[in-house]
Design a protein around this motif. Structure first.
Motif, PDB file in Angstrom:
ATOM      1  N   LEU A 182      35.100  47.991  39.795  1.00 20.62           N
ATOM      2  CA  LEU A 182      36.047  47.755  40.877  1.00 20.62           C
ATOM      3  C   LEU A 182      36.242  46.255  41.068  1.00 20.62           C
ATOM      4  O   LEU A 182      35.403  45.455  40.638  1.00 20.62           O
ATOM      5  CB  LEU A 182      35.514  48.388  42.165  1.00 20.62           C
ATOM      6  CG  LEU A 182      35.348  49.907  42.150  1.00 20.62           C
ATOM      7  CD1 LEU A 182      34.727  50.384  43.448  1.00 20.62           C
ATOM      8  CD2 LEU A 182      36.671  50.600  41.903  1.00 20.62           C
ATOM      9  N   PRO A 183      37.322  45.833  41.721  1.00 22.46           N
ATOM     10  CA  PRO A 183      37.501  44.408  41.977  1.00 22.46           C
ATOM     11  C   PRO A 183      36.330  43.849  42.798  1.00 22.46           C
ATOM     12  O   PRO A 183      35.770  44.531  43.645  1.00 22.46           O
ATOM     13  CB  PRO A 183      38.810  44.343  42.774  1.00 22.46           C
ATOM     14  CG  PRO A 183      39.545  45.571  42.377  1.00 22.46           C
ATOM     15  CD  PRO A 183      38.498  46.604  42.111  1.00 22.46           C
ATOM     16  N   ASN A 184      35.993  42.610  42.520  1.00 26.36           N
ATOM     17  CA  ASN A 184      34.874  41.890  43.152  1.00 26.36           C
ATOM     18  C   ASN A 184      33.519  42.532  42.848  1.00 26.36           C
ATOM     19  O   ASN A 184      32.597  42.457  43.650  1.00 26.36           O
ATOM     20  CB  ASN A 184      35.068  41.771  44.662  1.00 26.36           C
ATOM     21  CG  ASN A 184      36.236  40.905  45.019  1.00 26.36           C
ATOM     22  OD1 ASN A 184      36.558  39.961  44.299  1.00 26.36           O
ATOM     23  ND2 ASN A 184      36.903  41.216  46.115  1.00 26.36           N
ATOM     24  N   SER A 185      33.374  43.148  41.692  1.00 23.31           N
ATOM     25  CA  SER A 185      32.110  43.793  41.361  1.00 23.31           C
ATOM     26  C   SER A 185      31.270  42.991  40.370  1.00 23.31           C
ATOM     27  O   SER A 185      30.108  43.311  40.177  1.00 23.31           O
ATOM     28  CB  SER A 185      32.375  45.176  40.783  1.00 23.31           C
ATOM     29  OG  SER A 185      33.054  45.063  39.542  1.00 23.31           O
ATOM     30  N   CYS A 186      31.834  41.980  39.732  1.00 23.31           N
ATOM     31  CA  CYS A 186      31.130  41.173  38.735  1.00 23.31           C
ATOM     32  C   CYS A 186      30.547  42.072  37.650  1.00 23.31           C
ATOM     33  O   CYS A 186      29.355  42.067  37.373  1.00 23.31           O
ATOM     34  CB  CYS A 186      30.041  40.312  39.378  1.00 23.31           C
ATOM     35  SG  CYS A 186      29.324  39.124  38.221  1.00 23.31           S
TER      36      CYS A 186
ATOM     37  N   THR B 207      35.824  39.559  38.630  1.00 22.61           N
ATOM     38  CA  THR B 207      35.854  38.859  39.911  1.00 22.61           C
ATOM     39  C   THR B 207      34.604  39.209  40.718  1.00 22.61           C
ATOM     40  O   THR B 207      33.989  40.238  40.526  1.00 22.61           O
ATOM     41  CB  THR B 207      37.103  39.268  40.714  1.00 22.61           C
ATOM     42  OG1 THR B 207      37.066  40.671  40.932  1.00 22.61           O
ATOM     43  CG2 THR B 207      38.368  38.900  39.971  1.00 22.61           C
ATOM     44  N   GLY B 208      34.228  38.348  41.598  1.00 27.11           N
ATOM     45  CA  GLY B 208      33.104  38.602  42.492  1.00 27.11           C
ATOM     46  C   GLY B 208      31.763  38.073  42.021  1.00 27.11           C
ATOM     47  O   GLY B 208      30.768  38.254  42.701  1.00 27.11           O
ATOM     48  N   CYS B 209      31.722  37.422  40.841  1.00 22.53           N
ATOM     49  CA  CYS B 209      30.431  36.942  40.325  1.00 22.53           C
ATOM     50  C   CYS B 209      29.859  35.826  41.205  1.00 22.53           C
ATOM     51  O   CYS B 209      28.654  35.799  41.466  1.00 22.53           O
ATOM     52  CB  CYS B 209      30.571  36.470  38.883  1.00 22.53           C
ATOM     53  SG  CYS B 209      30.862  37.828  37.731  1.00 22.53           S
TER      54      CYS B 209
END
Length: 136
Positions: A98-102, A111-113
């Motif tokens: 999912l988005p922002n899950s790294c 994203t989200g790392c």
């Protein structure tokens, strides 16, 4: 002039030499000093002779028992972890892709790392502070 000075010095020192010496005062430090740790209801032993000093200190319950401040430390295993922390771990695991899950999986996984690294750093900091506050 020098003779008068020597006579004055001798007269001043004469009363100090004429005084009797106190025979009860010790000549120097004691011959022996014993330091003893006492456990439980032990009593301090008496000195063996007048030239000996015995220093006693209460060291706790038993020489073989861990002091109370080190006993019963909080556990850090899985069963003692809070339910809210367990839920956070499950949500992190299920958010892969999912988005922002790294995550390397999915279209929004990259994203989200940075957010995840900052959260991990902050949690590590809190854990170190908690451990440091428990150590005496």
């Amino acid at each position: 002039m020098l003779a008068r000075l020597m006579i004055a010095t001798a007269l001043l020192a004469a009363p100090a030499l004429a005084q009797p010496q106190d025979q009860t005062a010790p000549d120097g430090p004691p011959k022996r000093v014993r330091s003893i740790l006492l456990y439980g209801d032990q009593s301090c032993p008496k000195p063996a002779n007048p030239d000996e000093i015995v220093v006693c200190s209460n060291a706790g319950e038993s020489p073989y028992r861990i002091p109370k401040r080190f006993r019963d430390q909080p556990k850090e295993d899985a069963p003692s972890t809070s339910w809210s922390r367990r839920m956070e771990v499950v949500e992190d695991f299920n958010s892969a892709g999912l988005p922002n899950s790294c995550s390397p999986v999915g279209s929004g996984g990259q994203t989200g790392c940075t957010r995840q690294m900052l959260q991990q750093w902050y949690q590590d900091k809190l854990d170190k502070e908690a451990k440091a506050s428990r150590v005496p």
